[in-house]
Design an enzyme around this catalytic site. Sequence first.
Site, short mmCIF file in Angstrom:
data_model
loop_
_atom_site.label_atom_id
_atom_site.label_comp_id
_atom_site.label_asym_id
_atom_site.label_seq_id
_atom_site.Cartn_x
_atom_site.Cartn_y
_atom_site.Cartn_z
N ALA A 111 -87.77 -30.26 84.72
CA ALA A 111 -86.64 -31.07 85.17
C ALA A 111 -87.13 -32.29 85.94
O ALA A 111 -87.43 -32.21 87.13
CB ALA A 111 -85.71 -30.22 86.03
N THR A 113 -85.71 -35.76 84.77
CA THR A 113 -84.67 -36.78 84.65
C THR A 113 -83.46 -36.49 85.53
O THR A 113 -83.02 -35.36 85.66
CB THR A 113 -84.22 -36.89 83.18
OG1 THR A 113 -85.38 -37.05 82.37
CG2 THR A 113 -83.28 -38.05 82.96
N GLY A 116 -79.74 -41.02 87.91
CA GLY A 116 -80.20 -42.35 88.31
C GLY A 116 -81.69 -42.59 88.07
O GLY A 116 -82.23 -43.60 88.55
N GLY A 118 -84.54 -42.08 84.87
CA GLY A 118 -85.04 -41.60 83.59
C GLY A 118 -86.42 -42.18 83.35
O GLY A 118 -87.44 -41.60 83.75
N ARG A 167 -96.69 -41.28 95.85
CA ARG A 167 -97.19 -40.11 96.60
C ARG A 167 -96.04 -39.32 97.25
O ARG A 167 -96.29 -38.33 97.93
CB ARG A 167 -98.19 -40.54 97.69
CG ARG A 167 -99.42 -41.24 97.16
CD ARG A 167 -100.41 -40.29 96.54
NE ARG A 167 -100.90 -39.29 97.50
CZ ARG A 167 -101.61 -38.22 97.16
NH1 ARG A 167 -101.89 -38.00 95.89
NH2 ARG A 167 -102.02 -37.39 98.08
N PRO A 230 -98.85 -36.75 78.17
CA PRO A 230 -99.42 -36.90 76.83
C PRO A 230 -99.27 -35.63 75.96
O PRO A 230 -99.06 -35.74 74.75
CB PRO A 230 -100.89 -37.22 77.10
CG PRO A 230 -100.87 -37.92 78.41
CD PRO A 230 -99.78 -37.24 79.20
N GLU A 232 -96.80 -33.54 75.94
CA GLU A 232 -95.42 -33.55 75.44
C GLU A 232 -95.26 -34.62 74.34
O GLU A 232 -94.62 -34.40 73.32
CB GLU A 232 -94.49 -33.84 76.63
CG GLU A 232 -93.02 -33.79 76.29
CD GLU A 232 -92.15 -33.96 77.54
OE1 GLU A 232 -92.69 -33.88 78.67
OE2 GLU A 232 -90.94 -34.16 77.38
N ARG A 258 -79.76 -34.45 40.80
CA ARG A 258 -78.49 -35.18 40.67
C ARG A 258 -78.62 -36.32 39.67
O ARG A 258 -79.61 -37.06 39.66
CB ARG A 258 -78.08 -35.73 42.04
CG ARG A 258 -76.75 -36.43 41.99
CD ARG A 258 -76.11 -36.57 43.32
NE ARG A 258 -74.90 -37.39 43.20
CZ ARG A 258 -73.72 -36.90 42.85
NH1 ARG A 258 -73.58 -35.60 42.59
NH2 ARG A 258 -72.67 -37.70 42.75
N GLN A 269 -85.77 -46.75 39.01
CA GLN A 269 -87.01 -47.26 39.62
C GLN A 269 -86.87 -47.40 41.14
O GLN A 269 -87.79 -47.10 41.89
CB GLN A 269 -87.40 -48.61 39.01
CG GLN A 269 -88.78 -49.04 39.46
CD GLN A 269 -89.10 -50.46 39.01
OE1 GLN A 269 -88.33 -51.39 39.26
NE2 GLN A 269 -90.23 -50.62 38.34
C1 LIG Z 1 -81.81 -34.32 73.99
C2 LIG Z 1 -82.58 -34.72 75.22
C3 LIG Z 1 -83.43 -33.80 75.81
C4 LIG Z 1 -84.11 -34.13 77.00
N1 LIG Z 1 -84.89 -33.19 77.62
C5 LIG Z 1 -85.38 -33.46 78.86
C6 LIG Z 1 -86.03 -32.44 79.62
O1 LIG Z 1 -86.19 -31.30 79.18
N2 LIG Z 1 -86.47 -32.76 80.88
C7 LIG Z 1 -86.31 -34.01 81.42
O2 LIG Z 1 -86.74 -34.22 82.55
N3 LIG Z 1 -85.72 -35.00 80.72
C8 LIG Z 1 -85.24 -34.76 79.45
N4 LIG Z 1 -84.60 -35.75 78.75
C9 LIG Z 1 -84.46 -37.06 79.34
C10 LIG Z 1 -85.27 -38.16 78.68
O3 LIG Z 1 -86.64 -37.99 78.93
C11 LIG Z 1 -84.72 -39.51 79.18
O4 LIG Z 1 -83.45 -39.66 78.59
C12 LIG Z 1 -85.63 -40.68 78.87
O5 LIG Z 1 -86.81 -40.63 79.62
C13 LIG Z 1 -84.95 -42.03 79.10
O6 LIG Z 1 -84.38 -42.08 80.38
P1 LIG Z 1 -82.85 -42.57 80.52
O7 LIG Z 1 -82.03 -41.75 79.59
O8 LIG Z 1 -82.48 -42.55 81.96
O9 LIG Z 1 -82.81 -44.06 79.98
P2 LIG Z 1 -83.16 -45.40 80.83
O10 LIG Z 1 -84.40 -45.18 81.60
O11 LIG Z 1 -81.94 -45.82 81.57
O12 LIG Z 1 -83.47 -46.42 79.65
C14 LIG Z 1 -82.43 -47.16 78.99
C15 LIG Z 1 -83.09 -48.21 78.12
O13 LIG Z 1 -83.86 -49.11 78.93
C16 LIG Z 1 -85.18 -49.18 78.44
N5 LIG Z 1 -86.16 -49.34 79.50
C17 LIG Z 1 -86.24 -48.65 80.66
N6 LIG Z 1 -87.32 -49.04 81.36
C18 LIG Z 1 -87.98 -49.97 80.60
C19 LIG Z 1 -89.15 -50.75 80.76
N7 LIG Z 1 -89.93 -50.64 81.83
N8 LIG Z 1 -89.46 -51.63 79.77
C20 LIG Z 1 -88.71 -51.75 78.68
N9 LIG Z 1 -87.58 -51.04 78.47
C21 LIG Z 1 -87.21 -50.17 79.42
C22 LIG Z 1 -85.41 -47.86 77.73
O14 LIG Z 1 -86.45 -47.95 76.80
C23 LIG Z 1 -84.05 -47.62 77.09
O15 LIG Z 1 -84.00 -48.31 75.88
C24 LIG Z 1 -83.95 -35.44 77.55
C25 LIG Z 1 -83.12 -36.36 76.92
C26 LIG Z 1 -82.42 -36.01 75.79
C27 LIG Z 1 -81.48 -37.02 75.19
#
Ligand SMILES: Cc1cc2nc3c(=O)[nH]c(=O)nc-3n(C[C@H](O)[C@H](O)[C@H](O)COP(=O)(O)OP(=O)(O)OC[C@H]3O[C@@H](n4cnc5c(N)ncnc54)[C@H](O)[C@@H]3O)c2cc1C
Length: 367
Positions: A111, A113, A116, A118, A167, A230, A232, A258, A269
């Site tokens: 866990a 994400t 606020g 990701g 940190r 890496p 993952e 089909r 082709q």
């Molecule tokens: C089905 C599913 C399973 C998941 N399982 C887990 C799990 O088990 N554990 C867990 O912790 N998380 C999990 N996640 C979360 C997942 O890792 C995050 O959704 C992902 O890291 C993106 O974060 P966010 O959704 O907050 O998007 P955001 O960070 O808000 O990103 C939105 C957009 O902005 C872009 N962006 C953000 N920062 C930058 C940057 N520096 N440069 C360029 N573009 C950028 C992104 O590429 C994206 O296109 C899961 C998500 C899904 C959908």
Amino acid sequence: MFRRSLRRFVHEQFVPQQSRWRAQHGPDARSWIDAGRAGLLLPDLPANYGGGGGTYAHQAVVLEELAQAGIHFGCSVQGVVAQYLRAYGSEEQKQKWLPPMARGELVASIAMTEPGAGSDLLGIRTSARRDGGVYVINGSKTFITNGQHAALVCLAARTGQGSAGSRGFSLIMVETGDLGGYRVGKPLEKVGMHGQDTCELFFDDVRVPGGNLLGAAEGNGFAQMMEQLPYERLSIGVLAVAAAERAVAITTRHVRDRAAFGKPLMDLQNTRFKLAECKTQAHIGRVFMDDCIERFIAGSLDEASTAMAKYWLTECQCRVIDECVQLHGGYGYMTEYPIARMWADSRVQRIYGGTNEVMKELIACSL
Ligand SMILES: Cc1cc2nc3c(=O)[nH]c(=O)nc-3n(C[C@H](O)[C@H](O)[C@H](O)COP(=O)(O)OP(=O)(O)OC[C@H]3O[C@@H](n4cnc5c(N)ncnc54)[C@H](O)[C@@H]3O)c2cc1C
């Protein structure tokens, strides 16, 4: 032999349950035990911790066989958590949690994400405040795979002050059974991957023993995540290649069967050229992935190559599957057809595990 026995297990035990798993948004608890018995869980973990005693090649076989059968099962996340424990856990933590994880008696999730935070993990707000011998945890996590069944959560939490930067984070193992203040949300309604559960987790003054910290001292969580991501990402790449290969195989069968304008679609082709392009892309992906796996096992796979694998192979998967949907015509849009489900399932591969944009930043750092 390992692949053959897994394939039999997957087809006999998991495939027949897929429509039920999809309807209930996740596998049954029982399926984890069955998976453990079949050797599907933690095949790359040393045998003295209950694992299969193999290498990452064995884990890749597991992921490929599941993907080839169109099954989404959180064993990849189980493997990720095992890697964290293996790398940073105390001997006591390893002996306590790894053997039941390998048997499927203990399901794990990771866990990181939050609503606020990701891509930008430094934005994590969930806090773990030390109070004598325990941590008091407050906050919430979202999109957590295996959330429903997870009895062990590897939690990324803020243990330092805001000024502590990277940190300021630690990983804490949370045992969720009968844990006061801990709550799991309903499975989230996703576009695809319906057979795998994804949930929100809530922590409200949750008290966890101080000894559940992962690593010798607080403040190492961010570095630990960067070191283990890496693994993952490589697994996401393995799934991507297997899915692209499966898409080519099932589409080849469809266009042979089909007919249109009095002959099989395969005689057109355009169909042959499109499938030739897809097969070539999947094969290039396979060669690159096999190289990455070899280098990973040898301990020489660099971060940029792992990011390339995650980014390029998942884009390749989506391109190939989209083309295969087109070759199926309207049937490719019907969820009864595997290719339609693969199309919906594949999209998230470019998002989780670090988005592909973040992967490109990592690759760019190596320029
Ligand atoms: C089905 C599913 C399973 C998941 N399982 C887990 C799990 O088990 N554990 C867990 O912790 N998380 C999990 N996640 C979360 C997942 O890792 C995050 O959704 C992902 O890291 C993106 O974060 P966010 O959704 O907050 O998007 P955001 O960070 O808000 O990103 C939105 C957009 O902005 C872009 N962006 C953000 N920062 C930058 C940057 N520096 N440069 C360029 N573009 C950028 C992104 O590429 C994206 O296109 C899961 C998500 C899904 C959908």
